[in-house]
Design a protein around this motif. Structure first.
Motif: not given
Length: 207
Positions: A176-183, A194-207
């Motif tokens: 939503a901030a203007g990045f293109r998620i590549s991975r 579990r309440f503190a353990g949900w994790n998302e990781w990856g790579e993005a580039a300016p759209a």
């Protein structure tokens, strides 16, 4: 002025939590991919510094508003060949020129910034057009039951954990901030509530 809790207790709690083996394993998946001139948002205690490859990175500049954490970061272990600078600053108001970094690294930071959308907008501003954002963040779980507990726990959690939020979206906020998620990958971190353990990781580039 920071309270005694913020100055003496919170840094010790953050060190124990943020240097836990599951979180360090996640850092190791993301940080070595950085290259060129790198900006690290919320460098904290400098736990990422050991994972940068000085053969790929010309300079790492880390910003953090907490003087206690910046002092720890400056002494954090890293390859002696790594060029590091730690500055006073917030992710929402970066004191850098536009398009001046090859990479931005953001790990376990968006949960505690005052305005995550503003921080991401600033990250996009300082990245070169072909730059990359490498992220690894905990946030709102996709399971309704876990998310319910996150909302219940969050008010007291924020007070204990230096303003850390449990219910902020991660990848969708970056897009939503203007990045293109590549991975992008995600999971519940092992050995973590579990309440503190949900994790998302990856790579993005300016759209």
């Amino acid at each position: 002025m920071a309270s005694l809790y913020d100055r003496f207790v919170l840094p010790r709690l953050l060190r124990c939590a943020c240097s836990a083996p599951p979180m360090m394993k996640q850092r190791a998946k993301i940080v070595p991919q950085a290259h060129g001139r790198v900006l690290e948002l919320g460098i904290g205690m400098g736990l990422n510094l050991a994972f940068y490859d000085p053969g790929k990175v010309s300079e790492v500049i880390g910003v953090d508003p907490a003087p206690e954490l910046r002092a720890v970061a400056r002494a954090a272990p890293r390859d002696p060949a790594l060029n590091v600078r730690v500055d006073d600053g917030t992710a929402e108001n970066l004191p850098f020129e536009a398009a001046s970094f090859d990479c931005v690294v953001c790990t376990f930071t968006l949960c505690s910034v005052q305005a995550p959308a503003r921080a991401l907008a600033e990250a996009r501003r300082v990245l070169k057009p072909d730059g990359r954002l490498f992220f690894c963040e905990h946030g709102l779980a996709p399971d309704a039951g876990v998310a319910t507990w996150q909302r219940r726990i969050e008010p007291i959690w924020k007070r204990m954990a230096g303003g850390c939020h449990l219910t902020r979206p991660v990848t969708s906020a970056i897009a939503a901030a203007g990045f293109r998620i590549s991975r992008q990958d995600s999971m519940y971190l092992p050995g973590t509530p579990r309440f503190a353990g949900w994790n998302e990781w990856g790579e993005a580039a300016p759209a």
